[in-house]
Design an enzyme around this catalytic site. Structure first.
Site, PDB file in Angstrom:
ATOM      1  N   ASP A  17       0.325 113.444  41.428  1.00 49.17           N
ATOM      2  CA  ASP A  17       0.587 112.400  40.448  1.00 49.17           C
ATOM      3  C   ASP A  17       1.481 111.505  41.038  1.00 49.17           C
ATOM      4  O   ASP A  17       2.456 110.981  40.599  1.00 49.17           O
ATOM      5  CB  ASP A  17       1.307 112.900  39.325  1.00 49.17           C
ATOM      6  CG  ASP A  17       0.393 113.973  38.591  1.00 49.17           C
ATOM      7  OD1 ASP A  17      -0.763 114.043  38.655  1.00 49.17           O
ATOM      8  OD2 ASP A  17       1.034 114.989  37.917  1.00 49.17           O
ATOM      9  N   GLU A 173      -6.396 109.480  31.369  1.00 51.17           N
ATOM     10  CA  GLU A 173      -4.966 109.701  31.437  1.00 51.17           C
ATOM     11  C   GLU A 173      -4.419 108.984  32.431  1.00 51.17           C
ATOM     12  O   GLU A 173      -5.015 107.988  33.195  1.00 51.17           O
ATOM     13  CB  GLU A 173      -4.551 111.425  31.727  1.00 51.17           C
ATOM     14  CG  GLU A 173      -5.337 111.970  32.813  1.00 51.17           C
ATOM     15  CD  GLU A 173      -5.327 113.581  33.143  1.00 51.17           C
ATOM     16  OE1 GLU A 173      -4.484 114.010  32.071  1.00 51.17           O
ATOM     17  OE2 GLU A 173      -5.819 114.045  33.953  1.00 51.17           O
TER      18      GLU A 173
END
Length: 488
Positions: A17, A173
């Site tokens: 991420d 997302e």
């Protein structure tokens, strides 16, 4: 592929991420850390390929609450790192505690502020962006958006759904919002963080849209390819001082037979971006800096541990110290095994597919050793007490002692060697072999047990993390003279 060789990540090992920002000639990048403390590793670079660890954003217990009962792969999800108005801002979700919050710093090396809670911001994967009049927009997975006051954490209005990616694609997302030229661009991940992962983008006239999707979506995915880097997604854009654009994103290096197992976790990769007809086009992956074969050694001479050392959920000073005596790592047990959520463990991410680790342990007053950990239900270790050295495997519900030999009450050098599988003997061949043993007085290594590495992979264990190799105590007091990690 680059130059006929597999593309290497720019941040190898469990660094998922990625979120990046640039200030002048300097780039800063943060990653998710899930159940580990300290939280949110932070890196600096001048070229996006060579990165140096400068610390952890959440390095004080009062900044990060990870309750003992919180599960592995809980904790901190998907930070966004930005620089605005002379200050660094990091927003993130703690799924194991109070949800979304943000912290700030004038120096990215810290100290970072105490958290500002965001109780009105729903969901996970929060993003921050400022428009020309100073309004701060927070966009979250789903994808919805709300204006906030980043100084107080107060929301200004109700969250509003703005775009949910490709119809039928699961898990929209990791949103990031950017102003580029006359448009606002909304970059998201979709397809789930497994083999179907990808990156899509939309654009609109204002931060809140309306958004039109790129006709070439997904702009990045390796799904249904034989590329050695898979699960590509969760990206962030950055512009270099020379005007070029780049994309950082996560991916995995699956190895072995079918279905392929990735053991290092999701790693950070890099690719160039060009713009055509107002849309980003992602180019071939750029390999990270060449890895040093020297590895590293920690003799525990610092007053505290280096920022690369992490522990599940917390690291109480009463249980972990380099000062009793100085120059040795002393661990005092809490949980009775690595199955326990309060086990005393300090480790560093496995960053190489093939590597060797050694440590010198004195377990005359306790029990502890050297472990390769994925979570409480998936770990291998070689441990010692005053009487015996043994190799233990925990795989799901099964816990087995695989080999043992006398310890004779003296300090020992314990070791683990991890060797990537390079030849498939059949389609079920695992990704690597994990071998534990003892280094003898003459420097030779005596192997006690060799284990299939697939059982310490995400494909077997599930979750979002990767392997961490480290030191632990499960009874009494255990001391370590040094820890050495060497890529092979």
């Amino acid at each position: 592929m680059t130059g006929g060789h597999p593309v290497a990540p720019v941040l190898p090992g469990f660094h998922p991420d990625p979120s990046v920002c640039r200030v002048g000639d300097d780039y800063y990048l943060a990653c998710s850390s899930f159940e580990y403390f300290p939280g949110i590793p932070l890196f600096h670079s001048r070229d996006l390929r060579h990165w140096t660890r400068i610390g952890n954003v959440l390095d004080r217990p009062e900044q990060l609450r990870l309750p003992v009962g919180s599960p592995s792969s809980g904790g901190l999800y998907a930070p966004t790192l930005r620089h605005h108005d002379g200050r660094f801002w990091l927003i993130v979700t703690n799924v194991s505690d109070a949800g979304n919050f943000l912290v700030t710093a004038t120096d990215p090396a810290g100290p970072w502020s105490d958290p500002v809670p965001l109780p009105g911001v729903p969901g996970i994967d929060p993003d921050l962006a400022w428009d020309d009049d100073g309004t701060c927009w927070c966009t979250v997975a789903g994808v919805s958006q709300v204006r906030i006051d980043p100084y107080t954490g107060k929301t200004l209005g109700e969250p509003r759904r703005i775009w949910s990616g490709t119809p039928g694609a699961k898990a929209p997302e990791a949103p990031h919002l950017y102003r580029v030229g006359d448009h606002w661009y909304l970059l998201i991940a979709e397809g789930g963080t497994e083999r179907g992962h990808g990156v899509s983008i939309a654009r609109g006239p204002a931060p809140d849209g309306p958004f039109e999707p790129c006709p070439a979506n997904p702009v990045l995915t390796h799904r249904s390819t034989d590329d050695p880097v898979q699960n590509t997604g969760h990206a962030d854009l950055v512009q270099a001082p020379d005007g070029t654009w780049w994309l950082v994103f996560l991916g995995v290096r699956a190895r072995g037979g079918s279905p392929g197992w990735h053991v290092l976790g999701r790693e950070t990769f890099l690719a160039p971006v060009t713009w055509e007809d107002g849309w980003p086009v992602v180019g071939p992956l750029v390999s990270g800096a060449e890895r040093s074969t020297a590895g590293y050694r920690d003799d525990f001479t610092r007053p505290g541990l280096a920022p690369e050392w992490i522990s599940p959920r917390s690291r109480p000073a009463a249980h972990v110290t380099t000062q009793e005596p100085p120059g040795r790592l002393t661990l005092r047990a809490a949980g009775a095994s690595l199955d326990a959520p309060d086990a005393v463990f300090v480790g560093r991410r496995q960053e190489d597919l093939t590597c060797r680790v050694r440590t010198r342990i004195d377990a005359a007053q306790g029990r502890g050793g050297l472990a390769v950990r994925l979570d409480e239900r998936h770990h291998y270790e070689i441990e010692a007490d005053a009487e015996e050295v043994r190799v233990v495997a925990r795989i799901g519900p099964a816990r087995t002692v695989l080999a043992a030999r006398p310890a004779h009450g003296r300090p020992l050098v314990l070791g683990v060697g991890i060797a990537e599988t390079r030849t498939l003997s059949d389609p079920r061949t695992g990704p690597d072999t994990v071998t534990f043993g003892v280094e003898e007085a003459d420097g030779t290594f005596t192997a006690l047990a060799a284990l299939d590495g697939r059982y310490l992979s995400t494909e077997v264990a599930g979750g979002f993390t990767g392997r961490v190799i480290g030191l632990y105590a499960t009874a009494g007091t255990v001391r370590f003279d040094w820890f050495a990690y060497e890529p092979v």
